[in-house]
Design a protein around this motif. Structure first.
Motif, short mmCIF file in Angstrom:
data_model
loop_
_atom_site.label_atom_id
_atom_site.label_comp_id
_atom_site.label_asym_id
_atom_site.label_seq_id
_atom_site.Cartn_x
_atom_site.Cartn_y
_atom_site.Cartn_z
N ASP A 2 0.72 -1.32 -0.16
CA ASP A 2 0.08 0.28 0.11
C ASP A 2 1.02 1.78 -0.12
O ASP A 2 0.63 2.84 -0.43
CB ASP A 2 -0.83 -0.18 1.41
CG ASP A 2 -1.81 -0.93 1.37
OD1 ASP A 2 -2.48 -1.30 -0.33
OD2 ASP A 2 -2.00 -1.70 2.20
N THR A 3 1.72 1.16 0.24
CA THR A 3 3.41 2.01 0.96
C THR A 3 3.60 2.54 -0.33
O THR A 3 3.44 4.17 -1.20
CB THR A 3 4.38 2.16 1.08
OG1 THR A 3 3.74 1.56 3.07
CG2 THR A 3 4.94 3.37 1.74
N HIS A 4 4.04 1.33 -1.56
CA HIS A 4 3.66 1.52 -2.96
C HIS A 4 3.15 2.25 -3.69
O HIS A 4 3.73 3.48 -4.80
CB HIS A 4 4.55 0.11 -3.45
CG HIS A 4 5.81 0.17 -2.94
ND1 HIS A 4 7.27 0.52 -2.54
CD2 HIS A 4 5.77 -1.20 -1.72
CE1 HIS A 4 8.01 -0.76 -2.05
NE2 HIS A 4 7.58 -1.03 -1.75
N LEU A 5 2.17 1.98 -3.41
CA LEU A 5 0.60 2.65 -4.38
C LEU A 5 0.09 4.18 -3.99
O LEU A 5 0.03 4.38 -4.71
CB LEU A 5 -0.37 1.75 -4.13
CG LEU A 5 -0.54 0.73 -4.91
CD1 LEU A 5 -1.67 -0.64 -4.72
CD2 LEU A 5 -0.13 0.42 -6.58
N LEU A 6 0.48 4.61 -2.95
CA LEU A 6 0.73 5.73 -2.06
C LEU A 6 1.75 6.79 -2.93
O LEU A 6 1.40 7.36 -3.11
CB LEU A 6 0.47 5.01 -0.81
CG LEU A 6 0.58 6.79 -0.24
CD1 LEU A 6 -1.02 7.49 -0.18
CD2 LEU A 6 0.79 6.99 1.44
N GLY A 9 0.63 7.48 -6.91
CA GLY A 9 -0.02 7.81 -6.63
C GLY A 9 0.37 9.56 -6.56
O GLY A 9 -0.16 10.71 -6.86
N VAL A 10 1.52 9.99 -5.27
CA VAL A 10 1.38 10.63 -5.44
C VAL A 10 2.79 12.06 -6.10
O VAL A 10 2.84 13.15 -6.25
CB VAL A 10 2.49 10.96 -3.31
CG1 VAL A 10 2.69 12.47 -3.30
CG2 VAL A 10 1.29 11.14 -2.09
N ALA A 11 3.67 10.75 -6.45
CA ALA A 11 4.32 10.99 -7.80
C ALA A 11 3.95 11.67 -8.94
O ALA A 11 4.12 12.23 -9.76
CB ALA A 11 5.41 9.79 -7.92
N LEU A 16 1.43 15.71 -12.69
CA LEU A 16 0.64 16.23 -13.19
C LEU A 16 0.47 18.01 -12.77
O LEU A 16 0.45 18.74 -13.62
CB LEU A 16 -0.59 16.10 -12.88
CG LEU A 16 -1.12 14.20 -13.17
CD1 LEU A 16 -2.20 13.35 -12.78
CD2 LEU A 16 -0.86 15.22 -15.11
N ILE A 17 0.60 18.31 -11.63
CA ILE A 17 0.51 19.64 -10.46
C ILE A 17 2.06 20.45 -11.83
O ILE A 17 2.00 21.59 -12.41
CB ILE A 17 0.57 19.23 -9.65
CG1 ILE A 17 -0.26 19.16 -8.74
CG2 ILE A 17 1.21 21.13 -9.27
CD1 ILE A 17 -0.54 18.29 -7.77
N GLY A 18 3.51 19.77 -11.78
CA GLY A 18 4.30 20.85 -12.32
C GLY A 18 4.13 20.76 -13.85
O GLY A 18 4.52 21.58 -14.33
#
Length: 53
Positions: A2-6, A9-11, A16-18
């Motif tokens: 779950d940490t890897h998926l999180l 997702g954050v990356a 996208l914001i960048g």
């Protein structure tokens, strides 16, 4: 797992914001077209035009 998926997702969100921020900056740096006032000089009226003939 779950940490890897999180982290993925954050990356993706940061990427996208960048991309959106860089497109906005590039659009603002591009020179914008400016409207220039144009004076229209009308030809001097002849005496014939004033009399209506």
């Amino acid at each position: 797992m779950d940490t890897h998926l999180l982290m993925i997702g954050v990356a993706v969100m940061v990427g996208l914001i960048g991309i959106a921020a860089s497109r906005d900056l590039l659009r603002r740096m591009r020179p914008q077209p400016r409207l220039v006032p144009v004076r229209i000089e009308r030809p001097a009226r002849r005496s014939r035009d004033i009399s209506g003939m």
